[in-house]
Write an enzyme that holds these catalytic residues in place. Structure first.
Site, PDB file in Angstrom:
ATOM      1  N   ILE A  21      -6.543   2.005 -37.383  1.00 58.55           N
ATOM      2  CA  ILE A  21      -6.121   1.764 -36.001  1.00 58.55           C
ATOM      3  C   ILE A  21      -6.488   2.933 -35.077  1.00 58.55           C
ATOM      4  CG2 ILE A  21      -3.756   2.723 -36.112  1.00 58.55           C
ATOM      5  CD1 ILE A  21      -2.835   0.080 -34.707  1.00 58.55           C
ATOM      6  N   ASN A  34       9.518   6.511 -37.263  1.00 60.64           N
ATOM      7  CA  ASN A  34      10.909   6.478 -37.748  1.00 60.64           C
ATOM      8  C   ASN A  34      11.842   6.859 -36.602  1.00 60.64           C
ATOM      9  OD1 ASN A  34      11.028   9.495 -37.787  1.00 60.64           O
ATOM     10  ND2 ASN A  34       9.562   9.195 -39.453  1.00 60.64           N
ATOM     11  N   GLY A  42       1.482   7.354 -43.832  1.00 61.80           N
ATOM     12  CA  GLY A  42       0.963   6.066 -43.394  1.00 61.80           C
ATOM     13  C   GLY A  42       0.287   6.130 -42.041  1.00 61.80           C
ATOM     14  N   VAL A  43       0.533   5.122 -41.233  1.00 63.16           N
ATOM     15  CA  VAL A  43      -0.140   5.039 -39.937  1.00 63.16           C
ATOM     16  C   VAL A  43       0.383   6.142 -38.994  1.00 63.16           C
ATOM     17  CG1 VAL A  43       1.391   3.294 -38.907  1.00 63.16           C
ATOM     18  CG2 VAL A  43      -0.990   3.385 -38.236  1.00 63.16           C
ATOM     19  N   ASP A  44       1.648   6.505 -39.154  1.00 67.56           N
ATOM     20  CA  ASP A  44       2.242   7.585 -38.359  1.00 67.56           C
ATOM     21  C   ASP A  44       1.462   8.891 -38.597  1.00 67.56           C
ATOM     22  OD1 ASP A  44       4.081   8.798 -36.704  1.00 67.56           O
ATOM     23  OD2 ASP A  44       5.786   8.655 -38.081  1.00 67.56           O
ATOM     24  N   SER A 131       6.361  -1.832 -40.541  1.00 69.61           N
ATOM     25  CA  SER A 131       7.380  -1.931 -41.612  1.00 69.61           C
ATOM     26  C   SER A 131       6.845  -2.360 -42.978  1.00 69.61           C
ATOM     27  CB  SER A 131       8.538  -2.886 -41.230  1.00 69.61           C
ATOM     28  OG  SER A 131       9.463  -2.234 -40.389  1.00 69.61           O
ATOM     29  N   THR A 132       5.564  -2.706 -43.081  1.00 70.47           N
ATOM     30  CA  THR A 132       5.102  -3.283 -44.362  1.00 70.47           C
ATOM     31  C   THR A 132       4.574  -2.238 -45.347  1.00 70.47           C
ATOM     32  OG1 THR A 132       2.875  -3.732 -43.535  1.00 70.47           O
ATOM     33  CG2 THR A 132       4.512  -5.476 -43.257  1.00 70.47           C
ATOM     34  N   GLY A 133       4.685  -0.952 -44.997  1.00 72.71           N
ATOM     35  CA  GLY A 133       4.281   0.111 -45.924  1.00 72.71           C
ATOM     36  C   GLY A 133       5.520   0.714 -46.561  1.00 72.71           C
ATOM     37  N   TYR A 135       8.402   1.113 -45.473  1.00 72.79           N
ATOM     38  CA  TYR A 135       9.648   0.408 -45.183  1.00 72.79           C
ATOM     39  C   TYR A 135       9.803  -0.914 -45.939  1.00 72.79           C
ATOM     40  CZ  TYR A 135      11.179   3.756 -41.602  1.00 72.79           C
ATOM     41  OH  TYR A 135      11.625   4.872 -40.944  1.00 72.79           O
TER      42      TYR A 135
HETATM   43  N1  APR Z   1      -4.559   2.158 -39.556  1.00 77.83           N
HETATM   44  C1  APR Z   1      -3.963   0.941 -39.635  1.00 77.83           C
HETATM   45  N2  APR Z   1      -2.969   0.667 -40.506  1.00 77.83           N
HETATM   46  C2  APR Z   1      -2.579   1.659 -41.344  1.00 77.83           C
HETATM   47  C3  APR Z   1      -3.154   2.953 -41.312  1.00 77.83           C
HETATM   48  C4  APR Z   1      -4.188   3.191 -40.366  1.00 77.83           C
HETATM   49  N3  APR Z   1      -4.808   4.375 -40.260  1.00 77.83           N
HETATM   50  N4  APR Z   1      -2.541   3.721 -42.268  1.00 77.83           N
HETATM   51  C5  APR Z   1      -1.627   2.922 -42.877  1.00 77.83           C
HETATM   52  N5  APR Z   1      -1.660   1.687 -42.322  1.00 77.83           N
HETATM   53  C6  APR Z   1      -0.868   0.498 -42.646  1.00 77.83           C
HETATM   54  C7  APR Z   1      -0.231   0.438 -44.016  1.00 77.83           C
HETATM   55  O1  APR Z   1      -1.174   0.016 -44.969  1.00 77.83           O
HETATM   56  C8  APR Z   1       0.850  -0.621 -43.785  1.00 77.83           C
HETATM   57  O2  APR Z   1       0.275  -1.916 -43.911  1.00 77.83           O
HETATM   58  O3  APR Z   1       0.249   0.437 -41.763  1.00 77.83           O
HETATM   59  C9  APR Z   1       1.233  -0.425 -42.327  1.00 77.83           C
HETATM   60  C10 APR Z   1       2.598   0.184 -42.107  1.00 77.83           C
HETATM   61  O4  APR Z   1       2.866   1.130 -43.126  1.00 77.83           O
HETATM   62  P1  APR Z   1       3.587   2.529 -42.847  1.00 77.83           P
HETATM   63  O5  APR Z   1       2.688   3.419 -42.087  1.00 77.83           O
HETATM   64  O6  APR Z   1       4.113   3.009 -44.155  1.00 77.83           O
HETATM   65  O7  APR Z   1       4.795   2.146 -41.832  1.00 77.83           O
HETATM   66  P2  APR Z   1       6.253   1.517 -42.121  1.00 77.83           P
HETATM   67  O8  APR Z   1       6.297   0.655 -43.317  1.00 77.83           O
HETATM   68  O9  APR Z   1       6.694   0.961 -40.804  1.00 77.83           O
HETATM   69  O10 APR Z   1       7.142   2.785 -42.459  1.00 77.83           O
HETATM   70  C11 APR Z   1       7.443   3.719 -41.454  1.00 77.83           C
HETATM   71  O11 APR Z   1       6.698   5.576 -42.775  1.00 77.83           O
HETATM   72  O12 APR Z   1       5.132   7.159 -42.308  1.00 77.83           O
HETATM   73  C12 APR Z   1       6.418   6.863 -42.226  1.00 77.83           C
HETATM   74  O13 APR Z   1       7.125   8.058 -40.268  1.00 77.83           O
HETATM   75  C13 APR Z   1       6.941   6.778 -40.799  1.00 77.83           C
HETATM   76  O14 APR Z   1       9.133   6.962 -41.655  1.00 77.83           O
HETATM   77  C14 APR Z   1       8.211   6.068 -41.083  1.00 77.83           C
HETATM   78  C15 APR Z   1       7.821   5.020 -42.106  1.00 77.83           C
END
Ligand code: APR
Length: 194
Positions: A21, A34, A42-44, A131-133, A135
Site C-alpha cells: 500500500i 492501534n 504489519g502495514v503500520d 484487522s486481518t493480520g 488482530y
Molecule cells: N501493504 C498492504 N497490506 C499490508 C502491508 C503493506 N505494506 N503489510 C501488511 N499488510 C497487510 C497484512 O497482510 C494484513 O492482511 O495488512 C493487513 C492487516 O494486518 P496488520 O498490519 O497486522 O493490521 P491489523 O490486523 O489491523 O493489526 C493492527 O498490528 O502492526 C500492528 O500497530 C498495529 O497494533 C496494530 C495491529
C-alpha cells in the site's frame, strides 16, 4: 501498479489491488493502527518506515491532545514521504469470536475514514485489509464487510471520493476479496444488488 479488478459504481470506482500500500499514489492512505497510536508491525510498520519519522511526530501531537484513538475510529496526519497527502490511522477491532461487536466496529473503521476523506476533499483513498493480520479477523468476513461498505458508500455519495482502492498483501487475500467484488459486480450488472 495496475488495478487488478474494478467495480464501476456510477461514475466512481472500487478497485482491488494486490501489493504494498505504501507504493500506491492516492490522496489518503489508511493505516491499520492501534489505539495507542504507537506504531507497530504489519502495514503500520511499513507506513512509518516508508513515510519517515514525521508521521510519528504528528501522532505524538495528536496523542497529547486526545490521549488515544477509540477502536472503530481514526485520526489524521500528513503522509511524510509517502505518495499521499494524508494518512488516516484507523483502529480496527481485535477479533475474539465475532460476537463482540467486531463487524460493526470494523464497518465503522471504513465509514469513519470515508467521512474523513469527504471532509478533507480526498478523491482517491486506499485501504489495507484492516484487522486481518495481528488482530486476527478472518479474511473472508472482513473482505465481505470491506467490499460491501465501500461500494455502498460510493453508491450513496456523489463526491468528493471517486476511487477507493482496497489493497491486499497476499495472493490468497486478493482472491478472497475478488470473490466478493465479483459477486457485487454481477449484482450490479443484473440489477439484483439491493
Ligand atoms: N501493504 C498492504 N497490506 C499490508 C502491508 C503493506 N505494506 N503489510 C501488511 N499488510 C497487510 C497484512 O497482510 C494484513 O492482511 O495488512 C493487513 C492487516 O494486518 P496488520 O498490519 O497486522 O493490521 P491489523 O490486523 O489491523 O493489526 C493492527 O498490528 O502492526 C500492528 O500497530 C498495529 O497494533 C496494530 C495491529
Amino acid at each position: 501498479m495496475s488495478s487488478d479488478f474494478i467495480v464501476q459504481v456510477g461514475h466512481h470506482q472500487l478497485q482491488l489491488l494486490k501489493g504494498d500500500i505504501t507504493a500506491i499514489t492516492v490522496d489518503a492512505i489508511v493505516n491499520a493502527a492501534n489505539s495507542q497510536l504507537a506504531g507497530g508491525g504489519g502495514v503500520d510498520g511499513a507506513i512509518h518506515r516508508t513515510g519517515g519519522p514525521e508521521i510519528m511526530a504528528e501522532l505524538h501531537v495528536v496523542r497529547s491532545r486526545i490521549g488515544y484513538c477509540e477502536t472503530g475510529s481514526a485520526v489524521v496526519t500528513g503522509a511524510g514521504r509517502l505518495p499521499a497527502k494524508y494518512v488516516f490511522h484507523a483502529v480496527g477491532p481485535i477479533y475474539r469470536d465475532g460476537n463482540h461487536g467486531e463487524a460493526a466496529t470494523l464497518q465503522s473503521c471504513y465509514t469513519t475514514c470515508l467521512k474523513l476523506a469527504a471532509e478533507h476533499e480526498v478523491k482517491t483513498i486506499s485501504f489495507p485489509s484492516i484487522s486481518t493480520g495481528v488482530y486476527g479477523y478472518p479474511v473472508e468476513e472482513a473482505a465481505a464487510i470491506a467490499v460491501r461498505v465501500t461500494a455502498e458508500w460510493l453508491r450513496e455519495h456523489s463526491g468528493p471520493v471517486r476511487v477507493i482502492k482496497l489493497v491486499q498483501f497476499s495472493d490468497r487475500d486478493h482472491e478472497i476479496y475478488r470473490r466478493f467484488a465479483q459477486k457485487l459486480r454481477d449484482g450490479f450488472a443484473t440489477g439484483t444488488h439491493s
